[in-house]
Write a protein that holds these residues in place. Structure first.
Motif, short mmCIF file in Angstrom:
data_model
loop_
_atom_site.label_atom_id
_atom_site.label_comp_id
_atom_site.label_asym_id
_atom_site.label_seq_id
_atom_site.Cartn_x
_atom_site.Cartn_y
_atom_site.Cartn_z
N LYS A 1 -1.83 4.23 0.31
CA LYS A 1 -2.04 4.92 1.53
C LYS A 1 -1.07 5.88 1.88
O LYS A 1 -1.32 6.87 2.27
CB LYS A 1 -2.32 4.25 2.86
CG LYS A 1 -3.54 3.33 2.57
CD LYS A 1 -4.04 2.41 4.05
CE LYS A 1 -5.26 1.44 3.79
NZ LYS A 1 -5.23 0.88 5.23
N ASN B 1 -5.84 6.53 -6.45
CA ASN B 1 -6.95 5.35 -6.01
C ASN B 1 -8.13 5.69 -6.85
O ASN B 1 -8.91 4.54 -7.05
CB ASN B 1 -7.38 5.70 -4.34
CG ASN B 1 -6.06 5.03 -3.44
OD1 ASN B 1 -5.59 4.30 -3.85
ND2 ASN B 1 -6.08 5.88 -2.53
N GLU C 1 0.75 -1.25 0.01
CA GLU C 1 -0.02 -0.04 0.02
C GLU C 1 0.95 1.45 -0.03
O GLU C 1 0.37 2.38 0.40
CB GLU C 1 -0.98 -0.07 1.00
CG GLU C 1 -2.01 -1.14 0.92
CD GLU C 1 -2.80 -1.06 2.37
OE1 GLU C 1 -2.56 -0.48 3.27
OE2 GLU C 1 -3.93 -1.61 2.16
#
Length: 310
Positions: free
Chosen positions: A96, A87, A60
């Motif tokens: 993230k 995203n 991530e």
């Protein structure tokens, strides 16, 4: 035994995502990670892509590489915005955070070589002579510093920068169209101003598409002269993904579904019919929002094509 016929063959763009999904979550995740890396210029725009390379996505985290430290600071300010774009492009929570790698494959670099490539600045700068008026002006600009050591250091740095600017002007550098810094030949703006300009144009195109989702390139170009086909395509793709998150396949009569159809098909409101909306939603069915309780819908159940007569 009666033969089952398919009314219309599905395009590869719809078969491929379903096939990738059936290969398992690990393969599907790897596919979308590589897809983001491959389409990095479409996600962030050419200004960033020419200077910052997307290396890989791991746990991530999107790893980036740049050879310019100023771009590290710029990306740090835009971290939240870039994560949201990635995203949205992947239509899932893929990353993230952003981090910088020590090296990259350097696939994405400026097409033209810099004008100062091969110049030895250590030998060239001492040969640059400034006039007495220019040296006095630099000394006057540093006179406000009270500390003698700091004033001397600031004078040496400012003097060296003045010589560097003189050398770069001789190599063909010119002033940026938006600021006084020097930029390379063939560029209208420096890297920082080019990034700000690109973001301003993207924002203007996005606002125009919100007002006129069906607008084509000719209409956008008349209102925003600096818009390019690639930039319009990138902004439109992001806007379509924003609309897809609010549209359900079961509700083609909503305003959001009609707006999505206008943006995706580039059709004005007078050409939007229930049949066009339903076909558009069926074409985008794998990317639309899904309710908590959802089941796959057969084509003939939704479009009424290929259904056997009673």
């Amino acid at each position: 035994m009666p033969r089952t016929t398919i009314p219309f063959p599905e395009p590869t763009s719809k078969i491929l995502p379903r096939t990738i999904h059936e290969l398992g979550p690990a393969f599907e995740h790897l596919f979308y990670c590589n897809n983001v890396i491959y389409h990095w210029p479409d996600i962030v725009g050419p200004a960033i892509a020419q200077n910052v390379e997307a290396v890989r996505i791991l746990r991530e985290t999107l790893w980036l590489y740049t050879y310019d430290s100023s771009w590290r600071n710029q990306i740090a300010y835009m971290q939240t915005q870039i994560i949201e774009r990635v995203n949205q492009y992947a239509c899932r929570m893929l990353i993230k955070e952003l981090r910088f790698a020590r090296s990259g494959k350097e696939r994405v670099r400026l097409a033209a070589k810099p004008a100062d490539e091969g110049v030895d600045y250590a030998k060239a700068l001492p040969k640059i002579n400034l006039s007495d008026e220019e040296v006095d002006d630099i000394r006057a600009r540093c006179a406000h510093v009270e500390n003698d050591d700091l004033r001397a250091s600031l004078f040496r740095i400012t003097l060296k920068q003045a010589k560097l600017d003189r050398l770069r002007l001789a190599l063909g550098y010119h002033k940026c169209a938006d600021c006084n810094s020097l930029c390379e030949p063939g560029r209208k703006r420096c890297s920082s101003c080019a990034l700000k300009h690109d973001e301003a144009v993207r924002s203007a195109i996005h606002h125009y598409l919100v007002d006129c989702p069906w607008a084509r390139y000719g209409e956008v170009r008349r209102e925003i002269p600096e818009a390019t086909p690639e930039l319009l395509y990138s902004v439109r793709a992001g806007y379509v993904r924003e609309l897809e998150a609010d549209v359900l396949l079961e509700h083609p009569e909503t305003l959001a579904a009609k707006t999505l159809t206008m943006a995706y098909r580039c059709l004005p409101p007078e050409q939007i019919t229930d049949d066009v909306v339903r076909h558009t939603l069926w074409h985008l069915r794998s990317e639309l929002a899904k309710p908590a309780v959802w089941r796959p819908i057969r084509r003939y159940e939704y479009l009424g094509l290929g259904k056997k007569k009673k």
